[in-house]
Design a protein around this motif. Sequence first.
Motif, PDB file in Angstrom:
ATOM      1  N   UNK A 126       0.847  -1.204   0.000  1.00  0.00           N
ATOM      2  CA  UNK A 126       0.000   0.000   0.000  1.00  0.00           C
ATOM      3  C   UNK A 126       0.878   1.249   0.000  1.00  0.00           C
ATOM      4  N   UNK A 127       1.933   1.217   0.788  1.00  0.00           N
ATOM      5  CA  UNK A 127       2.835   2.377   0.838  1.00  0.00           C
ATOM      6  C   UNK A 127       3.542   2.605  -0.502  1.00  0.00           C
ATOM      7  N   UNK A 128       3.774   1.522  -1.249  1.00  0.00           N
ATOM      8  CA  UNK A 128       4.382   1.663  -2.581  1.00  0.00           C
ATOM      9  C   UNK A 128       3.497   2.493  -3.504  1.00  0.00           C
ATOM     10  N   UNK A 129       2.188   2.317  -3.368  1.00  0.00           N
ATOM     11  CA  UNK A 129       1.244   3.112  -4.169  1.00  0.00           C
ATOM     12  C   UNK A 129       1.374   4.585  -3.784  1.00  0.00           C
ATOM     13  N   UNK A 130       1.479   4.855  -2.480  1.00  0.00           N
ATOM     14  CA  UNK A 130       1.650   6.237  -2.007  1.00  0.00           C
ATOM     15  C   UNK A 130       2.940   6.827  -2.593  1.00  0.00           C
ATOM     16  N   UNK A 131       4.036   6.061  -2.512  1.00  0.00           N
ATOM     17  CA  UNK A 131       5.325   6.553  -3.017  1.00  0.00           C
ATOM     18  C   UNK A 131       5.260   6.810  -4.527  1.00  0.00           C
ATOM     19  N   UNK A 139      -2.563  11.653 -10.788  1.00  0.00           N
ATOM     20  CA  UNK A 139      -3.283  11.223 -12.005  1.00  0.00           C
ATOM     21  C   UNK A 139      -2.597  10.060 -12.731  1.00  0.00           C
ATOM     22  N   UNK A 140      -1.261  10.014 -12.653  1.00  0.00           N
ATOM     23  CA  UNK A 140      -0.511   8.974 -13.367  1.00  0.00           C
ATOM     24  C   UNK A 140      -0.722   7.577 -12.761  1.00  0.00           C
ATOM     25  N   UNK A 141      -1.149   7.521 -11.507  1.00  0.00           N
ATOM     26  CA  UNK A 141      -1.324   6.222 -10.833  1.00  0.00           C
ATOM     27  C   UNK A 141      -2.800   5.815 -10.779  1.00  0.00           C
ATOM     28  N   UNK A 147      -8.265  -0.020 -11.564  1.00  0.00           N
ATOM     29  CA  UNK A 147      -8.254  -1.472 -11.826  1.00  0.00           C
ATOM     30  C   UNK A 147      -8.415  -2.264 -10.526  1.00  0.00           C
ATOM     31  N   UNK A 148      -7.948  -1.685  -9.429  1.00  0.00           N
ATOM     32  CA  UNK A 148      -8.110  -2.352  -8.123  1.00  0.00           C
ATOM     33  C   UNK A 148      -9.519  -2.161  -7.569  1.00  0.00           C
ATOM     34  N   UNK A 165     -15.370   8.864 -11.029  1.00  0.00           N
ATOM     35  CA  UNK A 165     -14.628   8.518  -9.802  1.00  0.00           C
ATOM     36  C   UNK A 165     -13.195   9.035  -9.871  1.00  0.00           C
ATOM     37  N   UNK A 166     -12.569   8.932 -11.035  1.00  0.00           N
ATOM     38  CA  UNK A 166     -11.208   9.475 -11.203  1.00  0.00           C
ATOM     39  C   UNK A 166     -11.196  10.980 -10.967  1.00  0.00           C
ATOM     40  N   UNK A 167     -12.229  11.654 -11.491  1.00  0.00           N
ATOM     41  CA  UNK A 167     -12.291  13.109 -11.353  1.00  0.00           C
ATOM     42  C   UNK A 167     -12.404  13.527  -9.891  1.00  0.00           C
ATOM     43  N   UNK A 168     -13.116  12.724  -9.090  1.00  0.00           N
ATOM     44  CA  UNK A 168     -13.199  13.012  -7.645  1.00  0.00           C
ATOM     45  C   UNK A 168     -11.800  13.041  -7.033  1.00  0.00           C
ATOM     46  N   UNK A 169     -10.989  12.064  -7.415  1.00  0.00           N
ATOM     47  CA  UNK A 169      -9.619  11.998  -6.878  1.00  0.00           C
ATOM     48  C   UNK A 169      -8.811  13.204  -7.346  1.00  0.00           C
ATOM     49  N   UNK A 170      -8.904  13.509  -8.657  1.00  0.00           N
ATOM     50  CA  UNK A 170      -8.141  14.634  -9.209  1.00  0.00           C
ATOM     51  C   UNK A 170      -8.570  15.955  -8.554  1.00  0.00           C
TER      52      UNK A 170
END
Length: 259
Positions: A126-131, A139-141, A147-148, A165-170
């Motif tokens: 999980x921390x690898x995703x953060x890094x 946006x790149x991740x 997919x998860x 859903x992506x736009x919420x994150x962005x």
Amino acid sequence: MTKAIECAVAVEGQGPALVMIHGIGARKTGWDKITAALKDRYTCIRYDLRGHGDSPLPAGPFGLDELVADLEALRERLGVEKMHVIGHSLGGMIGPAYARKYPDRVLSVGLLSTAAFRSAQDSENVLKVVHAMEQKGIPQVLETLTQRWFTESFCERHPEVIEWRKQQVIDTDGEVFLNVFRIYAQTEMSPWLHEINHPCLVLTGEFDGGCNPQLNRKIADALPDSELVIMPGLKHAILIEASDRVTPHLKTFLEKTGS
């Protein structure tokens, strides 16, 4: 003293209070379909976590304690005495942490698509995703995350939902998003789950990689009064992809726990 933030809230319905807590980079609107199905029997309370949606940005870094303080401030503001609490993902950590600190305020707890008893490798993943997000940008991740979160067939059928859903994150402040992701990565509930004596519903998707059935079985076993539901064929974003399948489980559980 933990400083609480006045979070944006939507209240609908009648009956016992049911507070719904969303996950990382999500919004209170993720609970819209659940609310529509339950508001005839429950006062459905959805809110945006600090720094998300319509809630104010925090002044600096924060942890799980601050998110619990925000929920308590919300309860006080709304004048709720006791409430059912259901949370998804990070929300599924905030709910039990709140119930542990304020047991007299809670009727039951729903832990949806959340994690505990993670191995060192699980936490590292999980921390690898953060890094990766820190290095490449959020946006790149996002493709990896979606997919998860969603099944392949849902992605193919509903590209507009994936984009929403992506736009919420962005649209979530980058520092806030990384902050909540770190809380999710580093929170380990296993040392204290046995202290939660409320009725608990533990529910996850069969193919949820980070919050998988094996971990959720351990969560259910650790809780003194719990039931476990594994939803076939689903990944992480169960509220968006399959709220119609989640709702009956919530209804049955809430009816059994009473008010």
